[in-house]
Design an enzyme around this catalytic site. Structure first.
Site, PDB file in Angstrom:
ATOM      1  N   GLU A  10      35.827  91.016  66.521  1.00  0.00           N
ATOM      2  CA  GLU A  10      34.848  92.103  66.856  1.00  0.00           C
ATOM      3  C   GLU A  10      33.782  92.490  65.572  1.00  0.00           C
ATOM      4  O   GLU A  10      32.936  93.090  65.733  1.00  0.00           O
ATOM      5  CB  GLU A  10      35.597  93.447  66.919  1.00  0.00           C
ATOM      6  CG  GLU A  10      36.754  93.746  65.894  1.00  0.00           C
ATOM      7  CD  GLU A  10      35.982  94.908  64.916  1.00  0.00           C
ATOM      8  OE1 GLU A  10      34.862  95.379  64.964  1.00  0.00           O
ATOM      9  OE2 GLU A  10      36.425  94.678  63.853  1.00  0.00           O
ATOM     10  N   HIS A 306      39.118  95.043  69.231  1.00  0.00           N
ATOM     11  CA  HIS A 306      39.689  95.314  68.164  1.00  0.00           C
ATOM     12  C   HIS A 306      41.190  94.936  68.035  1.00  0.00           C
ATOM     13  O   HIS A 306      41.547  94.513  66.870  1.00  0.00           O
ATOM     14  CB  HIS A 306      39.477  96.964  67.996  1.00  0.00           C
ATOM     15  CG  HIS A 306      38.298  97.276  67.411  1.00  0.00           C
ATOM     16  ND1 HIS A 306      37.178  97.738  68.113  1.00  0.00           N
ATOM     17  CD2 HIS A 306      37.751  97.569  66.013  1.00  0.00           C
ATOM     18  CE1 HIS A 306      36.278  97.996  67.274  1.00  0.00           C
ATOM     19  NE2 HIS A 306      36.655  98.144  66.276  1.00  0.00           N
TER      20      HIS A 306
END
Length: 339
Positions: A10, A306
């Protein structure tokens, strides 16, 4: 020295914060490059720099490259030093993310700690204080430590100016599993406005009432005092036998109150429909403490980027195995055990 690529996965600040947290706990030095390469403004912003400097203070670390805009730095911790700390971001940058950077080290330290943090407490790009208080910290306390957080003054984005205090009584971490939500005990929604018309809060709560079919006595509109700037947040809490989850919607310029509420309600509806205990954001936050405890297992919704990125960073510092699998349609189980 461990090398971390900040552009991996990410590509945001979480890679930095997890690396700092685990470097403190393990004593392993690391260097990181391409910091926040996946963001519009790469490099260290003020809140990230505060997290780096806070970690350095807690760990007596030597650092090179800790400045605004830096794309790389090296971090060499010495030993965890519990005590009284005061960290001020100087902007609306998230206090909660700075706190989560140093929390893992302080909950296993040899002595208690007191922390005061100043900056943004309710920031749309980070877990708000209410998420910490209601969802995250109760699970940390279940593992053994005692962590209490008190909001003294809210700080909304973009003005900031918020403040909260935390007391930490450390302890060894016990593993636990979280596979069932249990019966729902309480559901409520609170819409807060600061230096804005209260009708905004009422409009958001109307959407919650209609979409979730809740009675009015589960809804509360709050006019926040002592706020440095304008702000609006809708918080929906689902308290079950085994866990509390918190879902939020933040008011934004140009976005109607109804749209803010619909976004939050959509997350609540998904969580309730799939009958898993842990929501997406909490799943991401549980990985580090469970890994430090030597293991654990929980069920959640489909993992975010994430979460998968965080798993990769954790395994660079700790000898743990982390398995992620879909055990039913849109229901996932994450298990951690020592390697």
């Amino acid at each position: 020295m461990i090398t971390i690529d900040g552009s991996y996965g990410e590509g945001g600040g979480q890679i930095l914060r997890t690396s700092l947290a685990l470097s403190l706990v393990t004593g392993k030095p690391f260097s990181i490059h391409s910091i926040r390469a996946g963001r519009k403004k790469p490099g260290l912003m003020r809140q990230h720099l505060t997290a780096v400097n806070a970690a350095a203070e807690v760990g007596g670390a030597r650092i090179e490259g800790n400045r605004i805009g830096s794309l790389a730095f090296a971090f060499e911790p010495k030993m965890i030093r519990p005590g009284n700390f005061h960290f001020a971001i100087g902007s609306a940058g998230s206090c909660t993310l700075v706190f989560q950077t140093i929390l893992p080290a302080l909950i296993i330290a040899g002595e208690p700690s007191e922390i005061m943090l100043e900056g943004g407490t309710h920031n749309p790009f980070a877990p708000p204080f209410d998420f910490l208080e209601k969802a995250f910290l109760p699970l940390i306390n279940r593992m053994g430590p005692r962590v209490e957080a008190v909001l003294e003054k809210p700080g909304f984005y973009p003005a900031g100016g918020g403040r909260f205090r935390v007391s930490i009584m450390p302890a060894g971490l016990n593993r636990f599993d979280l596979l069932e939500r249990g019966d729902i005990i309480r559901r409520n929604a609170r819409a807060s406005v600061a230096n804005l018309p209260v009708k905004i809060a009422h409009r958001e709560l109307k959407v919650v009432m209609e979409k979730l079919e809740w009675d009015r006595d589960r809804l509360e509109a709050v006019e926040v005092e002592k706020s440095q700037g304008p702000g609006n947040i809708l918080i929906v809490e689902i308290e079950s036998e085994n866990i509390s989850e918190v879902f939020t919607g933040f008011g934004e310029k140009g976005i109607t109150a109804e749209k803010v509420a619909k976004r939050a309600v959509k997350s609540v509806q998904e969580y309730l429909a799939y009958d898993v205990p842990v929501g997406r954001y909490l799943a991401d936050q549980l990985l580090v403490p469970m890994a430090l405890a030597g293991g654990g297992k929980f069920r959640t919704l489909s993992p975010t980027r994430h979460t998968t990125t965080n798993i990769e960073v954790i395994q660079k510092f700790l000898d743990v195995e982390i398995a992620v699998h879909e055990y039913d349609r849109n229901k996932w189980e994450i298990e951690i055990w020592n390697g």
